[in-house]
Scaffold this active site. Structure first.
Site, short mmCIF file in Angstrom:
data_model
loop_
_atom_site.label_atom_id
_atom_site.label_comp_id
_atom_site.label_asym_id
_atom_site.label_seq_id
_atom_site.Cartn_x
_atom_site.Cartn_y
_atom_site.Cartn_z
CG ASP A 71 -0.24 -0.76 2.20
OD1 ASP A 71 0.80 -0.57 2.71
OD2 ASP A 71 -1.34 -0.27 3.89
CG ASN A 143 -7.92 -0.20 11.31
OD1 ASN A 143 -7.52 -0.53 11.33
ND2 ASN A 143 -8.61 1.24 10.77
CG HIS A 145 -5.22 -1.22 8.00
ND1 HIS A 145 -5.27 0.05 9.12
CD2 HIS A 145 -4.29 -2.39 9.43
CE1 HIS A 145 -4.19 0.16 9.13
NE2 HIS A 145 -3.29 -1.17 9.38
CD GLU A 150 -8.12 2.03 7.23
OE1 GLU A 150 -7.50 1.35 8.40
OE2 GLU A 150 -7.16 3.18 7.22
#
Ligand code: PGA
Length: 256
Positions: A71, A143, A145, A150
């Site tokens: 990413d 979270n 991810h 996300e």
């Protein structure tokens, strides 16, 4: 039926780093050329140090390794040291001696004036053209991810542009000298792109990952916890230290 992922809980993260580095080095020795998926962040840094040590000791030759980053932030100048491309170059590619022509990162990989959609499709194509990822190194965000997928992210997602989650931006704020400077958008391999990798190797360390590790491995599989989709992969291994594993079999209900 979903295969049970192999979860290894160790006293010290260095044991996990050494195990995984050993697996990668063995794969490279066996095949010469492998396609390696690289993660960024605090989690894999010790692994990369260990791989660099193996290379210094002539136990690892990466001259035929092909690397793909997961990413990248959007909106930074290409030479900004905070780009993941810059991070990977300094902490992994140079230290491991992965050749220039075998280094791929999203966003900057394809030149020219492509639209975001074309750029993402080109990244998917370059992974396929390389023969697919043999081994993907992965961390898990607080979270849930994986890469910048996300919550919520669907299991069939492919490389695309995403908005960053508030927790992801918060976690990155120190590096950017404050939340206001953290990019809001990024490009990321999708969950389906990651699941295409032949082997997936996950590292998660520290108590701040305990709740999300319990949800990812013990809660429902779905878009609210993107890492939960990993449980559908046939060759998944997860290394945790005791802190990250502490809510796994506690008997307490997994937090929603
Ligand atoms: P971290 O991030 O290594 O900085 O904890 C993990 C991730 O977001 O994948």
């Amino acid at each position: 039926m979903t295969p049970a992922p192999e979860t290894i809980v160790l006293d010290r993260r260095e044991q996990a780093e050494s195990d995984l580095a050993g697996e990668i080095a063995a794969l490279v020795r066996e095949r010469g050329r492998i396609v390696l998926g690289l993660a960024t962040g605090d989690t894999p840094t010790g692994l990369y140090r260990e791989l660099a040590r193996l290379r210094r000791e002539k136990l690892l030759d990466c001259s035929r390794v092909v690397a793909f980053g997961l990413d990248e932030y959007l909106g930074l100048e290409p030479d900004d040291p905070r780009t993941f491309a810059g991070w990977i170059r300094e902490k992994v590619l140079e230290l491991l001696g992965i050749p220039e022509g075998s280094r791929h990162v999203p966003a900057t990989d394809v030149p020219g004036d492509l639209t975001d959609v074309e750029r993402c499709a080109a990244y998917e194509r370059s992974i396929r053209d390389a023969g697919g990822i043999d081994l993907q190194i992965l961390g898990i965000g607080r979270n849930g991810h994986i890469a910048f997928n996300e919550p919520p992210s669907t299991g069939d997602s492919r490389t695309r542009v995403v908005q960053l989650h508030p927790w992801t931006r918060e976690d990155a704020a120190p590096v950017f000298g404050g939340l206001a400077n953290v990019p809001t958008r990024a490009i990321t391999m999708g969950i389906a792109t990651i699941l295409d990798a032949k082997r997936i190797r996950v590292l998660a360390f520290g108590s701040r990952k305990a709740a999300i590790v319990a949800r990812a491995l013990g809660g429902p599989i779905g878009p609210e916890v993107p890492a939960s989709f990993l449980r559908g992969h046939a060759d998944l291994r997860i290394w945790l230290d005791r802190e990250a594993a502490r809510e796994l079999h506690s008997g307490r209900p997994v937090r929603p």
